[in-house]
Design a protein around this motif. Structure first.
Motif, short mmCIF file in Angstrom:
data_model
loop_
_atom_site.label_atom_id
_atom_site.label_comp_id
_atom_site.label_asym_id
_atom_site.label_seq_id
_atom_site.Cartn_x
_atom_site.Cartn_y
_atom_site.Cartn_z
N GLU A 261 0.84 -1.20 0.00
CA GLU A 261 0.00 0.00 0.00
C GLU A 261 0.87 1.25 0.00
O GLU A 261 0.60 2.22 -0.74
CB GLU A 261 -0.93 0.00 1.21
N PRO A 266 -1.32 -2.05 -6.06
CA PRO A 266 -2.61 -2.68 -5.74
C PRO A 266 -2.62 -4.18 -6.00
O PRO A 266 -3.30 -4.93 -5.30
CB PRO A 266 -3.60 -1.95 -6.65
N ARG A 269 -0.84 -5.84 -3.08
CA ARG A 269 -1.69 -5.68 -1.89
C ARG A 269 -2.85 -6.66 -1.94
O ARG A 269 -3.19 -7.31 -0.94
CB ARG A 269 -2.21 -4.25 -1.79
N CYS A 270 -3.47 -6.81 -3.11
CA CYS A 270 -4.58 -7.75 -3.26
C CYS A 270 -4.11 -9.18 -3.01
O CYS A 270 -4.79 -9.96 -2.34
CB CYS A 270 -5.19 -7.61 -4.65
N ASP A 305 -11.42 -6.32 0.78
CA ASP A 305 -10.43 -5.24 0.68
C ASP A 305 -9.59 -5.40 -0.58
O ASP A 305 -9.21 -4.42 -1.23
CB ASP A 305 -9.51 -5.24 1.90
N SER A 309 -10.80 -2.45 -4.72
CA SER A 309 -9.67 -1.54 -4.65
C SER A 309 -10.02 -0.22 -5.32
O SER A 309 -10.76 -0.17 -6.31
CB SER A 309 -8.45 -2.16 -5.35
N LYS A 314 -6.22 -2.35 -11.85
CA LYS A 314 -6.20 -3.49 -10.94
C LYS A 314 -5.46 -4.65 -11.58
O LYS A 314 -5.39 -4.76 -12.80
CB LYS A 314 -7.63 -3.92 -10.59
N THR A 319 -7.37 -9.86 -8.48
CA THR A 319 -8.74 -9.40 -8.25
C THR A 319 -9.72 -10.54 -8.46
O THR A 319 -10.68 -10.72 -7.70
CB THR A 319 -9.09 -8.24 -9.21
#
Length: 368
Positions: A261, A266, A269-270, A305, A309, A314, A319
């Protein structure tokens, strides 16, 4: 005016067409100049700058006919072969580069070997053996060439592609212990770790996984400023999860998510959020209902979360993984209801229309 000496051949007189006009003028006015081979080569470079590859090929072919014994011949042959590859004639380029490799060894041979190796690598399958062999030749025959370390790394990837994990590990491990650039050393570390993880089936004592976490720990200090550090934390979480060290995995994924982050990644983080969700589901197994529900709710929050995003772009793979875990958990627990479930289903069908016929999604729709 036309260039008077070879140093001026490197000067930038303007657009490729303007430069070419200057060189053409030189060729017509100084037909007896010893610089003509260099000027003719420079004309070919102007076509390269325009990405006019057919004209570049024609120019280099004419050069080779006009100056068959000139010392620049290997350089022009290499440029011609590359230009042919850029026209889309893969078969023609392969034939030319292969002939170049077999005819002599010179400063341009590593580039030819690299192209041939890449050709085999692109083909994949059983061709990866040839790819590995050609990459390896670069590092063996030309150890001081700028491509040598990269070639060793690619030899490892080719070995991984043919499931030769032990061989791949040897390439990566050797590269870690060289003076190669740090970014390549990091890639070799991750490659070596992946090779070790693929060999865990026969590793009853989990020594490979423990070694992986030790190697990844070398990269942690970079996490504050470099994504490789955050990636190392995420992959440590994968190993800890595989080892059944769930508390350690929780910490590793949390570190990865926080650094990702901070560094605005992203996708990573995902990935870390999905990892956290999986660990929390594992922790919930066998617990009393209340404790189990609390952990599963937290797992769902991590999946959400990752899925919801705010990033402009993404990571499609992660995702989708987050979406699949939301689907699976919601199907088991009924934790999504009402508008929240309707909005998720609507968004999912828009983002990943290929999932609209999944059994989990159909079960959720029926429950709602």
């Amino acid at each position: 005016s036309a260039p008077a000496d070879s140093s001026l051949l490197l000067a930038d007189f303007g657009s490729p067409a303007e430069v070419r006009a200057v060189f053409r003028e030189f060729e017509s006015e100084r037909a007896d100049s010893p610089l003509l081979p260099q000027v003719a080569l420079a004309v070919g470079r102007t076509f390269e700058r325009e990405q006019n590859w057919p004209e570049a090929v024609t120019n280099y072919q004419n050069w080779l006919k006009t100056y068959p014994t000139n010392e620049l011949r290997p350089q022009v042959e290499s440029a011609r072969d590359w230009a042919v590859s850029q026209t889309g004639d893969e078969a023609g380029a392969f034939e030319l580069f292969s002939k170049f490799i077999s005819s002599s060894t010179n400063a341009f041979t590593p580039l030819a070997l690299w192209w041939v190796a890449d050709h085999y690598f692109r083909l994949g399958g059983t061709n990866l053996v040839q790819a590995e062999s050609n990459y390896e030749l670069i590092s063996q025959i030309f150890p001081t060439n700028e491509l040598a370390y990269k070639a060793q790394l690619m030899a490892g990837h080719a070995a991984m592609g043919r499931f030769g994990y032990k061989d791949a590990g040897a390439y990566f491990y050797a590269l870690i212990n060289t003076n190669c650039p740090e970014d390549l050393r990091d890639q070799a570390r991750f490659g070596y770790c992946e090779a070790l993880r693929q060999m865990t089936a026969s590793d009853t004592n989990n020594l490979n996984l423990q070694q992986v976490t030790n190697i990844l720990a070398q990269v942690y200090p970079k996490a504050a400023t470099n994504l490789v550090g955050a990636l190392a934390w995420s992959e440590t979480g994968d190993c800890d999860l595989q080892l059944g060290a769930l508390d350690a995995a929780t910490n590793a994924y949390a570190q990865a998510a926080n650094y990702a982050e901070i560094l605005n990644s992203p996708g990573l983080r995902c990935r870390a959020k999905v990892g956290l969700g999986i660990v929390l589901e594992k922790k919930a197994e066998g617990l009393p209902d209340d404790a189990q529900k609390a952990l599963l709710d937290l797992a769902m929050k991590n999946y959400q979360d990752g899925y919801y995003s705010d990033a402009e772009t993404k990571d499609e793979w992660w995702t989708k993984e987050a979406a699949l875990h939301i689907l699976s958990l919601a199907s088991k627990t009924g934790s999504l209801k009402g508008d929240q479930l309707d909005n998720f289903i609507k968004d999912l069908k828009t983002t990943f229309p290929q999932l609209q016929d999944s059994p989990e999604l159909k079960r959720l729709a029926v429950k709602n």
